[in-house]
Design an enzyme around this catalytic site. Sequence first.
Site, mmCIF file in Angstrom:
data_model
loop_
_atom_site.group_PDB
_atom_site.id
_atom_site.type_symbol
_atom_site.label_atom_id
_atom_site.label_comp_id
_atom_site.label_asym_id
_atom_site.label_seq_id
_atom_site.Cartn_x
_atom_site.Cartn_y
_atom_site.Cartn_z
ATOM 1 N N TYR A 99 12.542 31.215 5.282
ATOM 2 C CA TYR A 99 11.273 31.790 5.740
ATOM 3 C C TYR A 99 11.271 31.952 7.258
ATOM 4 C CZ TYR A 99 9.188 30.836 1.167
ATOM 5 O OH TYR A 99 8.885 30.806 -0.158
ATOM 6 N N LYS A 139 0.841 -1.210 0.000
ATOM 7 C CA LYS A 139 0.000 0.000 0.000
ATOM 8 C C LYS A 139 0.873 1.255 0.000
ATOM 9 C CE LYS A 139 -0.339 -0.521 4.992
ATOM 10 N NZ LYS A 139 -1.181 -0.973 6.112
HETATM 11 C C1 LIG Z 1 -0.365 -1.913 6.755
HETATM 12 C C2 LIG Z 1 -0.911 -3.231 7.116
HETATM 13 C C3 LIG Z 1 -0.056 -4.331 7.330
HETATM 14 C C4 LIG Z 1 1.452 -4.212 7.316
HETATM 15 O O1 LIG Z 1 1.864 -3.538 8.476
HETATM 16 P P1 LIG Z 1 3.427 -3.415 8.839
HETATM 17 O O2 LIG Z 1 3.425 -2.918 10.237
HETATM 18 O O3 LIG Z 1 3.977 -2.411 7.888
HETATM 19 O O4 LIG Z 1 4.011 -4.748 8.673
HETATM 20 C C5 LIG Z 1 -0.635 -5.555 7.553
HETATM 21 N N1 LIG Z 1 -1.971 -5.695 7.624
HETATM 22 C C6 LIG Z 1 -2.822 -4.660 7.454
HETATM 23 C C7 LIG Z 1 -4.285 -4.897 7.550
HETATM 24 C C8 LIG Z 1 -2.320 -3.392 7.227
HETATM 25 O O5 LIG Z 1 -3.159 -2.370 7.063
#
Ligand SMILES: *Cc1c(COP(=O)(O)O)cnc(C)c1O
Length: 386
Positions: free
Chosen positions: A277, A49
């Site tokens: 800034y 993701k």
């Molecule tokens: C993001 C996510 C993971 C992976 O999490 P990590 O801590 O990066 O290993 C696994 N399962 C779900 C449902 C997630 O949303």
Amino acid sequence: MNEINHLTISSSSSVLRPTQVEVNLSRLRQNFCRIRDAVAPAKMMPILKANAYGHGLVRVAGLMQELKADYIGVAVLEEGLLLRESGITMPILIMGGVFGNQIPYFIQNDLTITASSVAKLKNIDEAARDMRKKAKVHLKIDTGMERIGVHYYNAEEFIRCSLDCSCVEVEGIYTHFANADAADLSYTILQLDRFKHVLSHYERLNTERPPLIHAANSGAILQASDSFFNMVRPGILLYGVYPSADVRRTIAVQPALTWKSRVVYFKVILPDHPVGYGSTWQSNTPVRAVTVPVGYGDGYLRSMSQYARVIIRGKQYPVIGSISMDQIVVNIDNDSAFNNDEVILVGESEGTLITVEDLAEWAKTIPYEILTNINTRVPRTYSETD
Ligand SMILES: *Cc1c(COP(=O)(O)O)cnc(C)c1O
């Protein structure tokens, strides 16, 4: 998602802005294999993701397919559609909640749907029936995250309902841990017990469990081997970053991402001439400084101002003044640096190292947020060296 940059890279890489993320595919491959070896015989669902945690969704997915990962997990429909358009044919689970009008797109593109309520499950069943197809779903059980999913204490009815949905193929059932990367695993154990109880409904209902049962994120992969069931969902660990400072580092992984730029300007700043800034930084002596074309518009977070450091010629130097949208100024002390010199924002050079954990500390956030904030204006390049 990142297609403009992919195009740009392939057509004119020599004129790209020098602010780039370089992903070491050998490291990703090595991390994948180490995790796979540690969890075997459980299957692997790498989590890709948010542009594969900044590493480039399509390219990382291609590597996962090459490595014969069993599944890919992403958060939203668009990520799954982009993967299908890019020729990724392996199974893909969308882990986020589904909206009713999206369901046909899932079914049409063979994307696995997360069913997170009885009502959504029925919607999926109806949509599949209308299309004269079967929808592939994983049931989501909420064991203590209070995000999406059917509460563990209502799961029996959910499971029973799923058995009546003739146009739904329940391929999996899963839950997600809230604290699996903590030193104290008591809440994870509680969630695990709740999930096991949910699974026991299948025996009570005298029916088979779904083929895929999964719960473990990176924290649980490192610390809770009894949570592997028959598949695990490594996210940040795949990219070579540990999910927290407290977690037990039971699997050795290495960061795959280097974020770099180049010096675009050198000057001497006279005393009492403030930088940037808000004029938040000035010196009462002359300062040798360089400007680097990266800023919060790339995801180099403004909240790191006052704390950030970069590496030039194997040495760390402080960023001075406020981080701008597109530029930072670096104090190089009495040293020399020249236009085009490489500047490491994240990564290693001549034995000195800046990690995403460092950036997270400067920005008072977590490594996940640093990685996923490096935005699509930053071109990704890929290397195989180790
Ligand atoms: C993001 C996510 C993971 C992976 O999490 P990590 O801590 O990066 O290993 C696994 N399962 C779900 C449902 C997630 O949303």
